[in-house]
Enzyme design. Structure first.
Site, short mmCIF file in Angstrom:
data_model
loop_
_atom_site.label_atom_id
_atom_site.label_comp_id
_atom_site.label_asym_id
_atom_site.label_seq_id
_atom_site.Cartn_x
_atom_site.Cartn_y
_atom_site.Cartn_z
N HIS A 112 0.21 -12.20 1.54
CA HIS A 112 -0.58 -11.32 0.69
C HIS A 112 -0.67 -11.86 -0.74
CE1 HIS A 112 -1.45 -6.74 -0.08
NE2 HIS A 112 -2.52 -7.50 -0.22
N TYR A 170 0.83 -1.20 0.00
CA TYR A 170 0.00 0.00 0.00
C TYR A 170 0.87 1.25 0.00
CZ TYR A 170 -3.53 -3.37 1.64
OH TYR A 170 -4.37 -4.45 1.78
#
Length: 318
Positions: free
Chosen positions: A138, A54
């Protein structure tokens, strides 16, 4: 499992997803990011999720700064592994994966134990912490699901045994990949993105299997990338990070119309529906402003008549 009941109960019903403060789609000032996290805190949120992905680490840096004056035992924090950030000191241009940040680093997949440990160490530095509470692998299906299960997840198990994370899990938007990981590893949590929502409930045994295995689901992407985020569904609404197909827009409008008959706004129903299955232990949603963060908490606390859920079933089973 290490302490799945304790970790799951500590999450609370609503969490804060920090992709937005990593400049997802648009840039925001540091002060706005801090105010947004504070608004979530003031609304009672005590679970915060981030990732190196992010904003090329910006989300982790900002979240760590926003929480630095909070007692460490008073909140739960998760981050993710699987992508290393490799510095590009002479790079120019902007990130090409949806975040409005300078491309000062590149993401590199690494599911090795050394790569997992390095990723965690670098995240802890950005966060300014000595441990995280939850560590997710992830998007393993995007890179190499089999390698994720046979290499990365065993590395996460070791980190849990060493106390560097109280709980471990997988973050994915694939129900098939999620089920494979749940079956073949000892996961505390599964972060499932956009697959169990008011709009779509996949007919797979994933949720029931999570109950059987004792794996709690952290439900994210419950607005389906924005399609369910407004009381009035727009023609240009997004779904799965792209333009929503016309058929899904019509279906979302059907849901919104039924909600209005019960004086409930579509996003309120979308939030609360996503916590209804007993396998789901938390809903985590993002926010780009303090108003959005506070609004999510208000929607979660709103009264929704039980009859609405029965009425909505008529659309979901059409």
């Amino acid at each position: 499992m290490s302490d799945p009941v304790g970790v799951a109960s500590a999450l609370g019903p609503l969490g804060f997803g920090a992709a937005g403060i990593g400049n997802l789609y648009r840039a925001m000032p540091d002060q706005q990011a801090e105010i947004t996290v504070q608004a979530a805190w003031n609304s009672g949120v005590r679970y915060f999720d981030t990732a190196p992905h992010y904003g090329l680490g910006l989300s982790e840096q900002r979240l760590g700064n926003a929480l630095r004056d909070k007692p460490r035992s008073s909140y739960v924090l998760s981050t993710k592994v699987g992508r290393l950030l490799i510095d590009r000191p002479n790079a120019t241009g902007h990130d090409d994966e949806g975040f409005d940040v300078a491309a000062t680093a590149e993401r590199r997949w690494d599911f090795s134990e050394s790569g997992i440990r390095r990723s965690l160490e670098e995240s802890l530095t950005r966060l300014g912490l000595d441990r995280v509470d939850v560590l997710y692998l992830h998007d393993p299906e995007v890179h190499d699901l089999e390698l994720g299960i046979t290499s990365a997840l065993p590395a996460l198990l070791k980190l849990r045994e060493e106390g560097l994370a109280a709980a471990i899990g997988v973050g994915t938007n694939s129900t098939e990949a999620a089920l494979e990981c749940v079956e073949r590893s000892d996961l505390d949590l599964l972060m499932l993105a956009g697959r169990y929502t008011l709009l779509e409930q996949p007919r797979v045994p994933l949720l029931e299997r999570c109950l059987e295995r004792g794996t709690g689901i952290v439900n994210v992407g419950v607005f389906n990338s924005g399609l369910l985020a407004r009381a009035e569904v727009r023609d240009n609404a997004h779904y799965n990070y792209g333009q929503a197909p016309a058929g899904l827009v019509r279906r979302a409008r059907q849901l919104a119309a039924i909600c209005r008959k019960f004086d409930v706004e579509l996003p309120t129903a979308a939030l609360q529906f996503s916590l209804r299955h007993s396998a789901v232990v938390n809903i985590t949603v993002g926010a780009g402003t303090a108003e959005q963060a506070a609004g999510n908490a208000i929607r979660m606390a709103a009264t929704v008549p039980a009859e609405l859920w029965d009425a909505l079933e008529t659309v979901n089973h059409d």
